[in-house]
Design a protein around this motif. Structure first.
Motif, mmCIF file in Angstrom:
data_model
loop_
_atom_site.group_PDB
_atom_site.id
_atom_site.type_symbol
_atom_site.label_atom_id
_atom_site.label_comp_id
_atom_site.label_asym_id
_atom_site.label_seq_id
_atom_site.Cartn_x
_atom_site.Cartn_y
_atom_site.Cartn_z
ATOM 1 N N ARG A 116 -11.407 0.543 63.372
ATOM 2 C CA ARG A 116 -11.434 0.375 64.826
ATOM 3 C C ARG A 116 -10.281 -0.520 65.295
ATOM 4 O O ARG A 116 -9.644 -0.248 66.314
ATOM 5 N N HIS A 117 -10.007 -1.591 64.532
ATOM 6 C CA HIS A 117 -8.887 -2.465 64.885
ATOM 7 C C HIS A 117 -7.554 -1.746 64.723
ATOM 8 O O HIS A 117 -6.567 -2.117 65.371
ATOM 9 N N ALA A 118 -7.515 -0.728 63.855
ATOM 10 C CA ALA A 118 -6.276 0.037 63.676
ATOM 11 C C ALA A 118 -6.063 1.043 64.800
ATOM 12 O O ALA A 118 -5.032 1.730 64.834
ATOM 13 N N GLY A 119 -7.027 1.156 65.712
ATOM 14 C CA GLY A 119 -6.853 2.012 66.875
ATOM 15 C C GLY A 119 -7.529 3.364 66.794
ATOM 16 O O GLY A 119 -7.281 4.230 67.643
ATOM 17 N N ILE A 120 -8.386 3.575 65.776
ATOM 18 C CA ILE A 120 -9.072 4.859 65.640
ATOM 19 C C ILE A 120 -10.579 4.605 65.630
ATOM 20 O O ILE A 120 -11.095 3.901 64.751
ATOM 21 N N SER A 121 -11.274 5.158 66.599
ATOM 22 C CA SER A 121 -12.727 5.032 66.692
ATOM 23 C C SER A 121 -13.352 6.374 66.320
ATOM 24 O O SER A 121 -13.084 7.392 66.969
ATOM 25 N N ILE A 122 -14.145 6.381 65.247
ATOM 26 C CA ILE A 122 -14.708 7.624 64.733
ATOM 27 C C ILE A 122 -16.076 7.871 65.338
ATOM 28 O O ILE A 122 -16.979 7.031 65.225
ATOM 29 N N GLY A 123 -16.252 9.011 65.983
ATOM 30 C CA GLY A 123 -17.550 9.428 66.490
ATOM 31 C C GLY A 123 -18.154 10.495 65.609
ATOM 32 O O GLY A 123 -17.466 11.106 64.779
ATOM 33 N N PHE A 124 -19.451 10.736 65.754
ATOM 34 C CA PHE A 124 -20.116 11.739 64.916
ATOM 35 C C PHE A 124 -20.022 13.107 65.587
ATOM 36 O O PHE A 124 -20.335 13.261 66.765
ATOM 37 N N ARG A 125 -19.559 14.104 64.827
ATOM 38 C CA ARG A 125 -19.497 15.479 65.310
ATOM 39 C C ARG A 125 -20.450 16.345 64.486
ATOM 40 O O ARG A 125 -20.671 16.087 63.303
ATOM 41 N N ARG A 126 -20.991 17.349 65.121
ATOM 42 C CA ARG A 126 -21.859 18.278 64.402
ATOM 43 C C ARG A 126 -21.076 18.885 63.232
ATOM 44 O O ARG A 126 -19.935 19.318 63.404
ATOM 45 N N PRO A 127 -21.680 18.914 62.029
ATOM 46 C CA PRO A 127 -20.957 19.441 60.860
ATOM 47 C C PRO A 127 -20.508 20.883 61.074
ATOM 48 O O PRO A 127 -21.328 21.752 61.398
ATOM 49 N N ARG A 128 -19.215 21.122 60.930
ATOM 50 C CA ARG A 128 -18.655 22.459 61.078
ATOM 51 C C ARG A 128 -17.556 22.643 60.041
ATOM 52 O O ARG A 128 -16.774 21.740 59.792
ATOM 53 N N MET A 129 -17.506 23.853 59.482
ATOM 54 C CA MET A 129 -16.493 24.147 58.472
ATOM 55 C C MET A 129 -15.220 24.628 59.164
ATOM 56 O O MET A 129 -14.904 25.811 59.183
ATOM 57 N N THR A 130 -14.490 23.698 59.739
ATOM 58 C CA THR A 130 -13.211 24.022 60.383
ATOM 59 C C THR A 130 -12.155 24.297 59.306
ATOM 60 O O THR A 130 -12.343 23.964 58.134
ATOM 61 N N PRO A 131 -11.035 24.922 59.676
ATOM 62 C CA PRO A 131 -9.983 25.171 58.674
ATOM 63 C C PRO A 131 -9.522 23.893 57.963
ATOM 64 O O PRO A 131 -9.272 23.916 56.761
ATOM 65 N N SER A 132 -9.429 22.797 58.697
ATOM 66 C CA SER A 132 -8.992 21.542 58.066
ATOM 67 C C SER A 132 -10.017 21.046 57.059
ATOM 68 O O SER A 132 -9.659 20.568 55.977
ATOM 69 N N VAL A 133 -11.299 21.146 57.402
ATOM 70 C CA VAL A 133 -12.353 20.706 56.486
ATOM 71 C C VAL A 133 -12.391 21.603 55.256
ATOM 72 O O VAL A 133 -12.560 21.131 54.125
ATOM 73 N N LYS A 134 -12.214 22.915 55.456
ATOM 74 C CA LYS A 134 -12.188 23.830 54.313
ATOM 75 C C LYS A 134 -11.038 23.488 53.371
ATOM 76 O O LYS A 134 -11.199 23.503 52.150
ATOM 77 N N ARG A 135 -9.866 23.199 53.966
ATOM 78 C CA ARG A 135 -8.719 22.821 53.134
ATOM 79 C C ARG A 135 -9.014 21.547 52.358
ATOM 80 O O ARG A 135 -8.683 21.429 51.174
ATOM 81 N N LEU A 136 -9.663 20.596 53.001
ATOM 82 C CA LEU A 136 -10.020 19.344 52.330
ATOM 83 C C LEU A 136 -10.950 19.609 51.158
ATOM 84 O O LEU A 136 -10.767 19.056 50.062
ATOM 85 N N LEU A 137 -11.962 20.439 51.357
ATOM 86 C CA LEU A 137 -12.932 20.710 50.295
ATOM 87 C C LEU A 137 -12.272 21.433 49.122
ATOM 88 O O LEU A 137 -12.595 21.167 47.955
ATOM 89 N N ILE A 138 -11.347 22.351 49.432
ATOM 90 C CA ILE A 138 -10.637 23.057 48.359
ATOM 91 C C ILE A 138 -9.855 22.069 47.500
ATOM 92 O O ILE A 138 -9.806 22.180 46.269
#
Length: 535
Positions: free
Chosen positions: A213-235
Motif C-alpha cells: 500500500r505504501h508503494a502505491g498499489i492497493s489490492i482489492g478482491f475480484r471474483r476469481p476468473r481465468m483471464t488470459p494473464s492468470v492462465k499464463r501465470l498458472l502455465i
C-alpha cells in the motif's frame, strides 16, 4: 542502486531472520532436544513449509515477477494493479479450498506422506497430526505474502519482504522464553510453537500488505476468473513451483525416510538451521534481486547487461559461499557443540550425528546457492519447464541415494543424498544455459573460480589444524564463554586468511568490487560495456 547494494539490502533482512533463527533453535534444542516432540514438531512444520515454497515463494518469484514487471512496462501501475487483483482472487480461493481439503485429510497425509515411520508410535503420530493441523493455515498467509513480496521486489522495494520473516523467529523465541519461565513440559512447548507459527504468518502478511500500500498499489478482491494473464501465470507457475521448491521437496522426502529412525528428523532439522544461514543470506538474496533485474534487462533487449548480471551474481555467490562451505566441513562439531549442546540436546548425545549431517550439507552448499543463481536465467525468459525437468531428475537422484544410504548411514545418508542431488541439478542448469547461448563466456570469472576454490581449501586446512590445536578449549568440558570466544576467533582468523589469499591469488580484486558497488542503474540506464565483462 548497484547490484551488490541490492544483494546487501535483502541479505541484511535475511541475516536478521537467520540470526534470530539460531536463537530459536538453541532454545528449542535445550527444551526439546531430539526427542519425540521435537521430531513431531519438525515433521509437522516441514509440511506447510514445503507447500509454502512450492506454491508461494517458488511459483511467484519465478512466474509472477516477470509477468508483473511486464505489466508495469506495458500498462503502467494501473495495469499491474488489475493483474495483481485478478491473481489475488484466484490464489485466495484456491488456497482456501486446498487448506480445507488438507485439514480434513491430515491423518492420512501424515501417515503416508509426511512421516510414515511415526505410524507405529501412536502418541507421536497423533501429536504430529494435531501440530500439522494447527500450522497448515500458515500456508494461506505465506502464499499471499509471497505474492505481495514479488510485487515489492519488482518495484525494487526489497527490505520489507526480506525483514518480514524475522517475526516468525521473534514470536517463536517469545513462546520458548515464556515456556521456560513457566516451566512447561515438552508437549506444551510443542503446541505453543505450533500456534506461534500461525500467528507469525498473520504478522508477516500484514507487514508486506502495508508495504505494498505504501508503494502505491492497493489490492482489492475480484471474483476469481481465468483471464488470459492468470492462465499464463498458472502455465508458468506449476513447473516454477516445483523448481523453486526443489530443496524443500528433497527435505520433505528426507523427513519421510528419516521418520523410520528415532531422532533422525530433528537431527536433520537442527543441522539444516545452521547451513541455512549462508544459504539464506547469499543464495536467497541473489535469487530475489537477480530475477527482476534480469527480467528487465531481457525485456528491454539489453543482452550484454543480462550476461553481466548473471556472471557477477555467480562470482558473488562463490566468493561468499566457498569459505562458508569449507568452514562447515571442518568445523561442524565445535559449531554444533556451541550452538546446541545443552539441556535435552546434551542429554541425548546428539552432537556427533548433527555435526556429521552439517559437514555433509557444507559440501552441498555451493550447489544449493548456484541453483538460485542459475534458475533466474530460465525464469526471466519465461522458461519454467526446463528447470522443472532438472528438478524432477534431482528428486529421483535424491530418493534413490537416500534409500540406498539410510539403512547403513542413518540421517547422514540423507544429507549425502541431498548434496549429490543439489550438484546434479546445478550442473544440468549450467550446461543447458551454456548450450543455448544464454551464458556468455566470461574470462575473468573462469580465471577466478579455481583461485577462489584454492583460497577456500587453504582456509579449510588452516582451520582443521587450528581446531585440533585448540581441542581442549572447544571440547564438551570447556566453559561456554571460552568455547564461544575460541570458535569466533578461529572463524575470524579463517575468514581473514581466505580473503587475503583470494585477493593475493587474483580470485578477487578491489577494482571488481568497487565497480559493482558504484554501478548504479536507472530505468533508462545505458548498456553495460563489453569491457566490463572482460575486466
Amino acid at each position: 542502486m548497484s547490484l551488490v547494494k541490492k544483494f546487501a539490502t535483502v541479505a541484511s533482512g535475511t541475516l536478521m531472520s537467520r540470526a534470530l533463527g539460531f536463537g530459536r533453535e538453541m532454545l528449542m534444542a535445550a527444551a526439546l532436544g531430539t526427542g519425540p516432540i521435537a521430531d513431531a514438531f519438525n515433521a509437522a512444520f516441514q509440511f506447510p513449509n514445503t507447500f509454502r515454497r512450492l506454491f508461494a515463494e517458488g511459483a511467484f518469484n519465478a512466474a509472477f515477477v516477470p509477468l508483473f514487471a511486464k505489466e508495469i512496462e506495458t500498462h503502467g501501475t494501473d495495469g499491474a494493479k488489475r493483474f495483481s487483483e485478478e491473481v489475488f482472487g484466484v490464489l485466495f480461493t484456491a488456497l482456501l479450498a486446498l487448506t480445507i481439503a488438507m485439514e480434513l485429510a491430515m491423518p492420512l497425509i501424515v501417515r503416508y506422506l509426511v512421516a510414515p515411520g511415526f505410524a507405529d508410535t501412536p502418541g507421536k503420530f497423533e501429536t504430529t497430526v494435531r501440530l500439522a493441523t494447527i500450522m497448515f493455515p500458515y500456508l494461506i498467509c505465506m502464499s499471499l505474502g509471497a505474492m505481495m513480496a514479488g510485487m515489492l521486489n519488482s518495484l525494487r522495494r526489497y527490505f520489507a519482504a526480506a525483514v518480514a520473516p524475522v517475526f516468525l523467529n521473534i514470536i517463536l523465541i517469545g513462546v520458548l522464553a515464556y515456556a521456560w519461565y513457566k516451566g512447561s513440559d515438552a508437549r506444551t512447548v510443542g503446541f505453543g510453537l505450533a500456534w506461534g507459527v500461525l500467528a507469525a504468518g498473520l504478522v508477516q502478511l500484514a507487514i508486506v500488505w502495508v508495504a505494498v500500500r505504501h508503494a502505491g498499489i492497493s489490492i482489492g478482491f475480484r471474483r476469481p476468473r481465468m483471464t488470459p494473464s492468470v492462465k499464463r501465470l498458472l502455465i508458468l507457475a506449476l513447473p516454477a513451483a516445483i523448481t523453486g521448491g526443489i530443496t524443500q521437496i528433497n527435505q520433505l522426502i528426507g523427513t519421510a525416510i528419516a521418520s523410520a529412525q528415532d531422532s533422525a528428523v530433528s537431527s536433520l532439522a537442527y543441522a539444516d538451521r545452521i547451513y541455512q544461514l549462508p544459504l539464506g543470506v547469499v543464495g536467497v538474496a541473489v535469487a530475489i534481486v537477480l530475477l527482476p533485474e534480469l527480467s528487465r534487462a531481457l525485456k528491454s533487449g539489453n543482452l550484454i547487461e543480462a550476461a553481466n548480471l548473471q556472471n557477477r551474481s555467480v562470482e558473488f555467490t562463490l566468493f561468499m559461499t566457498l569459505p562458508a562451505a569449507a568452514a562447515l566441513l571442518v568445523m561442524s562439531e565445535p559449531i554444533v557443540r556451541l550452538v546446541y549442546e545443552r539441556g535435552a540436546f546434551a542429554a541425548n548425545n546428539s552432537t556427533p550425528t548433527v555435526a556429521a549431517i552439517l559437514a555433509i550439507f557444507g559440501l552441498g552448499l555451493p550447489a544449493f546457492v548456484l541453483i538460485k543463481a542459475f534458475t533466474p536465467g530460465y525464469f526471466a525468459r519465461e522458461d519454467t519447464r526446463t528447470p522443472m525437468i532438472f528438478a524432477a531428475i534431482s528428486v529421483a537422484v535424491n530418493v534413490t541415494t537416500a534409500l540406498t544410504l539410510f539403512p547403513s548411514m542413518g540421517a547422514p545418508g540423507i544429507a549425502v543424498a541431498s548434496a549429490v542431488a543439489g550438484w546434479v541439478n546445478a550442473l544440468m542448469l549450467l550446461a543447458v544455459l551454456i548450450r543455448r547461448g544464454h551464458w556468455g563466456r566470461d574470462v575473468p570469472l573462469l580465471k577466478r573460480i579455481p583461485r577462489l576454490v584454492l583460497s577456500a581449501a587453504v582456509m579449510a586446512a588452516a582451520l582443521y589444524f587450528a581446531e585440533h590445536w585448540f581441542a581442549a578449549r572447544l571440547g564438551p568440558g570447556s566453559p561456554l564463554l571460552i568455547k564461544a570466544t575460541t570458535l569466533l576467533a578461529l572463524v575470524a582468523g579463517g575468514a581473514l586468511l581466505y580473503f587475503v589469499t583470494a585477493f593475493a591469488s587474483g580470485g578477487a580484486d578491489f577494482g571488481m568490487i568497487r565497480r559493482n558497488i558504484k554501478r548504479g542503474r536507472t530505468p533508462n540506464a545505458t548498456p553495460v560495456a563489453k569491457a566490463d565483462l572482460d575486466e
